[in-house]
Design an enzyme around this catalytic site. Structure first.
Site, PDB file in Angstrom:
ATOM      1  N   GLY A 286      42.640  37.732  24.957  1.00 14.13           N
ATOM      2  CA  GLY A 286      41.927  38.641  24.060  1.00 14.13           C
ATOM      3  C   GLY A 286      40.630  39.108  24.680  1.00 14.13           C
ATOM      4  N   MET A 288      37.339  37.553  27.836  1.00 16.31           N
ATOM      5  CA  MET A 288      36.908  36.508  28.772  1.00 16.31           C
ATOM      6  C   MET A 288      35.396  36.516  28.872  1.00 16.31           C
ATOM      7  SD  MET A 288      37.412  34.056  30.778  1.00 16.31           S
ATOM      8  CE  MET A 288      36.082  33.233  31.637  1.00 16.31           C
ATOM      9  N   ASN A 290      32.963  35.882  30.877  1.00 14.00           N
ATOM     10  CA  ASN A 290      32.179  35.940  32.112  1.00 14.00           C
ATOM     11  C   ASN A 290      30.698  36.134  31.776  1.00 14.00           C
ATOM     12  OD1 ASN A 290      34.801  36.338  33.558  1.00 14.00           O
ATOM     13  ND2 ASN A 290      34.665  38.336  32.585  1.00 14.00           N
ATOM     14  N   GLU A 323      32.969  35.379  22.214  1.00 14.46           N
ATOM     15  CA  GLU A 323      32.665  35.441  23.637  1.00 14.46           C
ATOM     16  C   GLU A 323      31.169  35.300  23.905  1.00 14.46           C
ATOM     17  OE1 GLU A 323      35.139  35.146  25.532  1.00 14.46           O
ATOM     18  OE2 GLU A 323      36.606  35.577  23.972  1.00 14.46           O
TER      19      GLU A 323
END
Length: 877
Positions: A286, A288, A290, A323
């Protein structure tokens, strides 16, 4: 180094990477060249350096010690199975010294959605001249490194606790944009004409899986936080390929507010100088997390007010929050090893919903959490093939299969249970202490428990250990006597047959008893106990369904709670319905009890309660779908149940209507139409014809497309199916492809079913979307069988070759395709087919399907006559 882990030798430790990517081919082979200089601390005398690499061509390697001249490697060898690159030297590298390892290499920008990869898309506006393209698509380049795919892009020490800082530069065409974790530091002319070299600021120390970069024809919209960071508001940008940036506005309204919220509740400012969100056209997950450059599947970050289904607002708000939570919990402090993945994902899931609730208090988020997150976790954790939240991972290459509902959703559910018991403020204070103590480092589950114990004064490790390290969860069975109840815990299995050796765990269970007008916070810490002074007129265990356990009430009490549901919160009602449905499946309760309970819900107003009730009914319909009379009776029950509410809401969305009312309308219209509501089917057909044949895209409200498409395909012929397929191929809507695939599997004939499966595995459908098509076949037993036969016939030529490059995608597809058959015959056939095949990478998914299929078969055999009898007695047969 833990002895139960297969990890890199501890002879060296990386401290910094200076990574350069250049000579990128914008077509053809899509090769690129790279050079990485890794600063190392030499921990032991050694003549070799072992690090990770996968599908890279190593050109040359050398090392310098304490600034001396580089000396070339005498040998380098790559173990392709273990992804280990061993670089050997002719003399000893002495412990206690510092070294710089230099490796020149070549890689390929693949199409596997792993490592450094390319995504295809159809441009909507003129694009930069240099963009990679073919006759039909343009391409953007981006990375996906979690869990073990940084090694696909460059040689590195690819383990979460081998943190280092990164200096990154990349050479790209002058008319394109490069992004990475940190802001641009410098832009210089590239070695080749028409290129530029973009260098980025050095990152904080972090794990390799959090490094990211992207290259493409990007544009952005920008916002700023209200709080100041280092004296000024933080810039927050949503990047897209050209022509889509306006669709990032909804995410941009959330991201700065979420960053400020987390900075406040964690008592730690957002750690980086910028926050970028990038929409990636092809994406296996869905999103990430980072650090500083979060990447998203397009439907998880982009929203078009004119054409998007409103349900995606909820998805975007949550995924953005999830996230961004990782920027602290996962990135600033990282789990020590993949066995503690849940630390990252369970916490980010819970706190993501916490932030969403903070921004949208009218969405009744915790009712949704129980209906979706806890319910999904309960389903997976109630089969023998489940696993503990903290599961042993010997080799990092095994970890992808535990990115599942146990790590994310059971993990978040037990965190919600603990935070409810401690109090959310106390819980967050402990989290803050944990983050501060381990900032820029790695930590374990025990470290979090210690921080929470310190602020709460409770033995958190002792309370939570069974929840984290043992498989399964309990059901509390209630027995009533005047003025008191006896409660007993045992492990819950959908098959209802936990053996003594499977039921040895005694869980700490916070009861949160609603006793008349009072709330009490007792806990069950033994297998059985008695609670006295219970108000016989009204009591409920597990207030707000905050605890991760099922409750089995006597049938008369279940009926009383259903009748008294006005006293219950939405989360309570969702939990009550979910428990009744699950207990019917296991045999601890009865299907009659569940059907009688939801039969009284005709006047219910909550979307989340309706969603749970209809999901439970759908599971029963699916289980008994091979019996024509029962199927007809359950369809009549569904029609009677939803008709009053569906007719009351109607088709029209009022101006400024609240979000949940709109979601309920879409749910009920679909349910009524699929159950045979004549007026709704007629209106659906009219709107479908206007939308497709007459090309009036305003004919269907965006949030009703799914309902109208499903009703039309289910009741229709080849023409309706062909129109939805055309919609998939040509839709300009961000969510158009996902929605079309979730509807196309509603076909009713074998010929259309085969066509759909062939289409799914054609190059017209992105592999990231295959599971949407697979799951859409689940509601029809005939189509599910057809899909299984198709998989067997096409395994070697289509299924395995198409999906095995990224095992996450193969495992996800098989979980949806092979699940919920309610047939021992089919399950035997599945096991026979995969016997002797290499199932590495998707064996856990096969185990989950087996558990679900066996439990469904047992449920069907046990209850078929009881369901038939109940339907007959209540006038549905």
């Amino acid at each position: 180094m833990a002895s139960d882990r297969d990890v890199l030798p501890d002879t060296v430790k990386p401290t910094n990477y200076n990574l350069k990517i250049f000579d990128i081919e914008n077509g053809g082979s899509y090769n690129y060249h790279g050079c990485v200089m890794i600063s190392l601390d030499l921990k032991k005398d050694t003549k070799e350096v072992v690090l990770n690499a996968n599908q890279l061509e190593i050109k040359e390697s050398s090392i310098s010690v304490d600034g001396a001249e580089h000396r070339s490697a005498t040998d380098s060898s790559l173990d392709s199975k273990k992804n280990r690159l061993t670089i050997s030297f002719d003399s000893t590298l002495p412990a206690g010294k510092k070294a710089v390892l230099k490796v020149k290499f070549m890689g390929t920008i693949n199409q596997l959605m792993a490592g450094f990869y390319r995504s295809r898309y159809k441009p909507t506006v003129p694009a930069a001249k240099s963009i990679a393209r073919d006759e039909e698509y343009h391409y953007m380049f981006s990375t996906q490194f979690e869990s073990c795919d940084a090694r696909r892009a460059f040689p590195c020490f690819d383990e979460p606790n081998l943190k280092a800082s990164f200096d990154f530069s990349i050479e790209i065409p002058e008319d394109q944009v490069a992004l990475s974790n940190m802001p641009e530091k410098d832009v210089q002319p590239g070695k080749k004409e028409g290129t530029k070299k973009v260098s980025f600021e050095q990152t904080p120390i972090m794990s390799t899986y959090l490094l990211a970069w992207a290259v493409g024809d990007f544009e952005y919209i920008e916002g700023f936080t209200k709080r100041k960071y280092n004296g000024k508001p933080l810039p927050v940008r949503v990047y897209t390929t050209r022509g889509l940036k306006q669709n990032g506005q909804y995410a941009l309204e959330h991201a700065p507010a979420v960053i400020d919220y987390f900075s406040e509740i964690f008592k730690i400012d957002y750690p980086l100088p910028k926050a970028d969100l990038l929409a990636v056209h092809e994406f296996s997950h869905g999103a990430m997390e980072n650090w500083g450059l979060v990447t998203y599947r397009a439907t998880a970050v982009l929203f078009d007010e004119e054409s998007s289904d409103q349900k995606y607002k909820n998805r975007i708000a949550y995924v953005v929050a999830h996230e961004l939570a990782h920027q602290w919990f996962g990135n600033l402090v990282t789990m020590d090893w993949w066995s503690e993945l849940w630390l990252n994902e369970g916490f980010a899931t819970w706190v993501g919903w916490l932030a969403t609730d903070h921004l949208h208090p009218d969405w009744d988020i915790w009712g949704q959490f129980v209906s979706e997150s806890s319910s999904t976790a309960f389903g997976l954790d109630s089969i023998r093939n489940s696993h503990p939240i903290e599961v042993a991972v010997k080799d990092a290459l095994e970890v992808d299969q535990i990115f599942d509902a146990i790590s994310y959703l059971k993990g978040s559910s037990v965190i919600r249970m603990l935070s409810s018991h401690l109090g959310v403020e106390t819980f967050l204070q402990g989290v803050s202490e944990y983050l501060k103590e381990h900032a820029y480092g790695n930590a374990t589950t025990t470290d979090l428990w210690k921080a929470l114990a310190k602020v709460s004064g409770l033995p958190v490790d002792e309370l939570m250990d069974p929840w984290i390290r043992k498989i399964g969860f309990p059901v509390i069975t209630v027995a009533e006597e005047p003025g008191q109840i006896t409660i007993q815990q045992k492990r819950f299995l959908l098959t209802g047959d936990a053996k003594p050796e499977e039921d040895e765990t005694t869980w700490w269970i916070p009861l949160r008893l609603q006793n008349g007008e009072k709330s009490e916070s007792a806990a069950l810490t033994t297998k059985e106990d008695t609670i006295r002074d219970v108000d016989d007129s009204f009591y409920k265990i597990n207030k707000d369904t905050a605890g991760f356990f099922r409750t089995n009430y006597p049938p008369a009490r279940l009926a009383k709670l259903g009748a008294a549901r006005a006293k219950l919160s939405v989360a309570d009602k969702v939990g009550l319905v979910g428990d009744a449905a699950a207990l019917a499946t296991s045999g601890d309760g009865t299907t009659a009890g569940f059907l009688a309970l939801i039969e009284g819900f005709q006047d219910e107003a909550s979307y989340h309660v309706w969603s749970q009730a209809l999901a439970g009914l759908a599971n029963i319909r699916q289980t008994f779908s091979e019996f024509e009379d029962i199927s007809k009776g359950l369809k009549e029950l569904a029609l009677k149940l939803v008709t009053p509410a569906a007719e009351k809401l109607g088709w029209k969305f009022a101006p400024n209507e609240d979000f949940l009312t709109g979601q309920l309308r879409a749910l009920l219209i679909a349910a009524a139409g699929l159950a045979g509501h004549v007026d709704i089917m007629v209106e659906s057909s009219r709107q479908f014809e206007d939308f497709t044949i007459n090309e009036k895209k305003e004919a269907i409200h965006p949030s009703l497309r799914s309902a109208v498409f499903r009703i039309s395909i289910t009741a229709g012929t080849e023409e309706e199916y062909a129109e939805v397929k055309k919609e998939y191929l040509n839709s300009a809507s961000i969510d158009g492809k996902e929605l079309a695939l979730t509807c196309m599997g509603r076909v009713q004939t074998e010929d259309l079913g085969k066509d759909f499966l062939d289409f799914l595995f054609s190059d017209k459908v992105a592999v990231q979307d295959l599971h949407y098509g697979s799951s859409s076949l689940a509601g029809n037993a005939k189509m599910k069988r057809l899909q299984w036969e198709w998989i067997k016939a096409n395994w070697e030529d289509k299924v395995y070759p198409r999906l095995s490059g990224n095992m996450v995608l193969l495992e996800r597809y098989l979980r949806t395709a092979l699940n919920k058959f309610a047939s021992n015959e089919v399950q035997d056939d599945i096991e026979k087919f995969f016997e002797g095949k290499n199932c590495e990478g998707f064996d856990r998914g096969l185990g989950v399907a087996a558990g679900m299929n066996r439990s469904g078969a047992k449920y069907k055999e046990r209850d078929v006559e009881l369901v038939r009898e109940w339907l007959g007695a209540h006038g549905y047969l």
